[in-house]
Design a protein around this motif. Structure first.
Motif, PDB file in Angstrom:
ATOM      1  N   GLY A 127      86.517  -4.378  61.678  1.00 19.28           N
ATOM      2  CA  GLY A 127      87.518  -5.392  61.988  1.00 19.28           C
ATOM      3  C   GLY A 127      86.890  -6.756  62.202  1.00 19.28           C
ATOM      4  N   ASP A 128      85.764  -6.789  62.936  1.00 15.87           N
ATOM      5  CA  ASP A 128      85.068  -8.061  63.174  1.00 15.87           C
ATOM      6  C   ASP A 128      84.586  -8.671  61.858  1.00 15.87           C
ATOM      7  OD1 ASP A 128      85.491  -7.672  65.870  1.00 15.87           O
ATOM      8  OD2 ASP A 128      83.438  -6.973  66.286  1.00 15.87           O
ATOM      9  N   LEU A 129      84.044  -7.850  60.966  1.00 17.26           N
ATOM     10  CA  LEU A 129      83.560  -8.348  59.678  1.00 17.26           C
ATOM     11  C   LEU A 129      84.714  -8.867  58.818  1.00 17.26           C
ATOM     12  CD1 LEU A 129      80.841  -5.679  58.846  1.00 17.26           C
ATOM     13  CD2 LEU A 129      80.472  -8.085  59.451  1.00 17.26           C
ATOM     14  N   ARG A 130      85.837  -8.196  58.865  1.00 15.80           N
ATOM     15  CA  ARG A 130      86.997  -8.660  58.096  1.00 15.80           C
ATOM     16  C   ARG A 130      87.474 -10.023  58.597  1.00 15.80           C
ATOM     17  NH1 ARG A 130      90.053  -4.698  55.068  1.00 15.80           N
ATOM     18  NH2 ARG A 130      88.919  -2.748  55.046  1.00 15.80           N
ATOM     19  N   VAL A 131      87.467 -10.212  59.908  1.00 16.16           N
ATOM     20  CA  VAL A 131      87.854 -11.507  60.474  1.00 16.16           C
ATOM     21  C   VAL A 131      86.878 -12.587  60.014  1.00 16.16           C
ATOM     22  CG1 VAL A 131      88.017 -12.813  62.643  1.00 16.16           C
ATOM     23  CG2 VAL A 131      89.068 -10.545  62.460  1.00 16.16           C
ATOM     24  N   GLU A 132      85.578 -12.285  60.056  1.00 18.66           N
ATOM     25  CA  GLU A 132      84.565 -13.247  59.621  1.00 18.66           C
ATOM     26  C   GLU A 132      84.725 -13.591  58.145  1.00 18.66           C
ATOM     27  OE1 GLU A 132      81.626 -15.985  59.867  1.00 18.66           O
ATOM     28  OE2 GLU A 132      82.592 -14.939  61.523  1.00 18.66           O
ATOM     29  N   VAL A 133      85.001 -12.616  57.310  1.00 14.89           N
ATOM     30  CA  VAL A 133      85.221 -12.864  55.881  1.00 14.89           C
ATOM     31  C   VAL A 133      86.413 -13.800  55.689  1.00 14.89           C
ATOM     32  CG1 VAL A 133      86.016 -11.760  53.739  1.00 14.89           C
ATOM     33  CG2 VAL A 133      84.110 -10.776  55.002  1.00 14.89           C
ATOM     34  N   GLU A 134      87.479 -13.578  56.417  1.00 14.81           N
ATOM     35  CA  GLU A 134      88.649 -14.453  56.309  1.00 14.81           C
ATOM     36  C   GLU A 134      88.320 -15.875  56.755  1.00 14.81           C
ATOM     37  OE1 GLU A 134      91.598 -13.991  54.797  1.00 14.81           O
ATOM     38  OE2 GLU A 134      90.651 -12.117  54.178  1.00 14.81           O
ATOM     39  N   ARG A 135      87.530 -16.027  57.789  1.00 12.75           N
ATOM     40  CA  ARG A 135      87.101 -17.367  58.229  1.00 12.75           C
ATOM     41  C   ARG A 135      86.288 -18.066  57.134  1.00 12.75           C
ATOM     42  NH1 ARG A 135      85.210 -15.441  64.087  1.00 12.75           N
ATOM     43  NH2 ARG A 135      87.248 -15.429  65.099  1.00 12.75           N
ATOM     44  N   GLN A 136      85.374 -17.325  56.542  1.00  9.27           N
ATOM     45  CA  GLN A 136      84.541 -17.889  55.471  1.00  9.27           C
ATOM     46  C   GLN A 136      85.401 -18.289  54.275  1.00  9.27           C
ATOM     47  OE1 GLN A 136      81.393 -18.723  55.721  1.00  9.27           O
ATOM     48  NE2 GLN A 136      81.209 -17.878  57.786  1.00  9.27           N
ATOM     49  N   ARG A 137      86.350 -17.455  53.907  1.00 10.04           N
ATOM     50  CA  ARG A 137      87.256 -17.785  52.793  1.00 10.04           C
ATOM     51  C   ARG A 137      88.039 -19.061  53.098  1.00 10.04           C
ATOM     52  NH1 ARG A 137      89.641 -11.815  51.432  1.00 10.04           N
ATOM     53  NH2 ARG A 137      87.831 -11.098  50.259  1.00 10.04           N
ATOM     54  N   ALA A 138      88.542 -19.174  54.323  1.00 12.87           N
ATOM     55  CA  ALA A 138      89.285 -20.373  54.704  1.00 12.87           C
ATOM     56  C   ALA A 138      88.378 -21.600  54.637  1.00 12.87           C
ATOM     57  CB  ALA A 138      89.871 -20.208  56.103  1.00 12.87           C
ATOM     58  N   ARG A 139      87.127 -21.470  55.056  1.00  9.96           N
ATOM     59  CA  ARG A 139      86.182 -22.593  55.005  1.00  9.96           C
ATOM     60  C   ARG A 139      85.906 -22.997  53.561  1.00  9.96           C
ATOM     61  NH1 ARG A 139      84.546 -27.201  56.442  1.00  9.96           N
ATOM     62  NH2 ARG A 139      82.311 -27.526  56.409  1.00  9.96           N
ATOM     63  N   ILE A 140      85.720 -22.024  52.673  1.00 13.29           N
ATOM     64  CA  ILE A 140      85.482 -22.306  51.249  1.00 13.29           C
ATOM     65  C   ILE A 140      86.680 -23.041  50.651  1.00 13.29           C
ATOM     66  CG2 ILE A 140      85.274 -21.224  48.966  1.00 13.29           C
ATOM     67  CD1 ILE A 140      83.507 -19.071  50.372  1.00 13.29           C
ATOM     68  N   ILE A 141      87.878 -22.585  50.961  1.00 10.91           N
ATOM     69  CA  ILE A 141      89.090 -23.238  50.449  1.00 10.91           C
ATOM     70  C   ILE A 141      89.156 -24.682  50.943  1.00 10.91           C
ATOM     71  CG2 ILE A 141      91.617 -23.229  50.614  1.00 10.91           C
ATOM     72  CD1 ILE A 141      91.431 -20.123  50.549  1.00 10.91           C
ATOM     73  N   GLU A 142      88.852 -24.890  52.204  1.00 16.44           N
ATOM     74  CA  GLU A 142      88.868 -26.255  52.760  1.00 16.44           C
ATOM     75  C   GLU A 142      87.818 -27.134  52.091  1.00 16.44           C
ATOM     76  OE1 GLU A 142      89.736 -29.627  54.915  1.00 16.44           O
ATOM     77  OE2 GLU A 142      90.927 -27.808  54.605  1.00 16.44           O
ATOM     78  N   LEU A 143      86.616 -26.635  51.868  1.00 13.74           N
ATOM     79  CA  LEU A 143      85.571 -27.418  51.205  1.00 13.74           C
ATOM     80  C   LEU A 143      85.948 -27.728  49.755  1.00 13.74           C
ATOM     81  CD1 LEU A 143      82.359 -25.693  52.621  1.00 13.74           C
ATOM     82  CD2 LEU A 143      83.212 -27.996  53.160  1.00 13.74           C
ATOM     83  N   GLU A 144      86.541 -26.747  49.062  1.00 15.83           N
ATOM     84  CA  GLU A 144      86.990 -26.998  47.688  1.00 15.83           C
ATOM     85  C   GLU A 144      88.064 -28.081  47.659  1.00 15.83           C
ATOM     86  OE1 GLU A 144      88.115 -23.086  46.428  1.00 15.83           O
ATOM     87  OE2 GLU A 144      86.106 -22.632  45.641  1.00 15.83           O
TER      88      GLU A 144
END
Length: 169
Positions: A127-144
């Protein structure tokens, strides 16, 4: 009667297994297993049987005393059978289809507990890793999104080039 299964069969008295089991809300296969001693009936079934046939609970569980309620002046109604110790303390085996060894009768539950704890720990980590993956995806989308905006503005392109040169050099 020697055992509980034989007493249940005696109570059925030739009535079809399907009819008897349907009235007592169990499957015919379960009734057969109870009668042959392959399984022990649960408390709810025993209570329904006592109530339906007006059987003395003590006789049903142990074979002692009168069979029917009212046969003895002291027995007039079926008490709730909350104590199953008569069955549990007896030498009545609880057979299962997949366990037959003596070793399995003394199962060490610590192994099961350790495995359950490990499963819980892994689920939490997952569960913790899934939350971290979602945070990273959101950060990538924001940077793009920021990159697209910077490339659209002429001043933004120059800022990107300057930032890139500063980082490289």
């Amino acid at each position: 009667m020697e055992n509980l299964g034989q007493r249940i069969r005696m109570i059925r008295q030739g009535e079809s297994r399907a009819s008897f089991s349907s009235r007592l809300k169990i499957s015919p296969a379960s009734l057969q297993r109870y009668e042959t001693g392959q399984r022990l009936p649960d408390k709810d079934f025993l209570e329904r049987l006592v109530a339906d046939k007006k059987i003395c609970p003590k006789w049903l569980l142990t074979g002692d005393g009168p069979m029917y309620q009212g046969s003895d002046a002291q027995v007039v109604s079926a008490p709730k059978m909350t104590d199953m110790s008569v069955i549990l303390e007896g030498d009545l085996p609880q057979h299962t289809d997949f366990i037959s060894s003596e070793k399995s009768k003394m199962t060490d539950t610590s192994v099961i507990l350790r495995l359950t704890e490990k499963c819980l720990q892994l689920s939490t980590e997952n569960g913790d890793l899934r939350v971290e993956v979602e945070r990273q995806r959101a950060r990538i989308i924001e940077l793009e999104r920021q990159l697209v905006e910077a490339l659209k503005a002429p001043q933004g392109r120059q800022n990107l080039l300057d930032t890139g040169r500063a980082a490289a050099g």
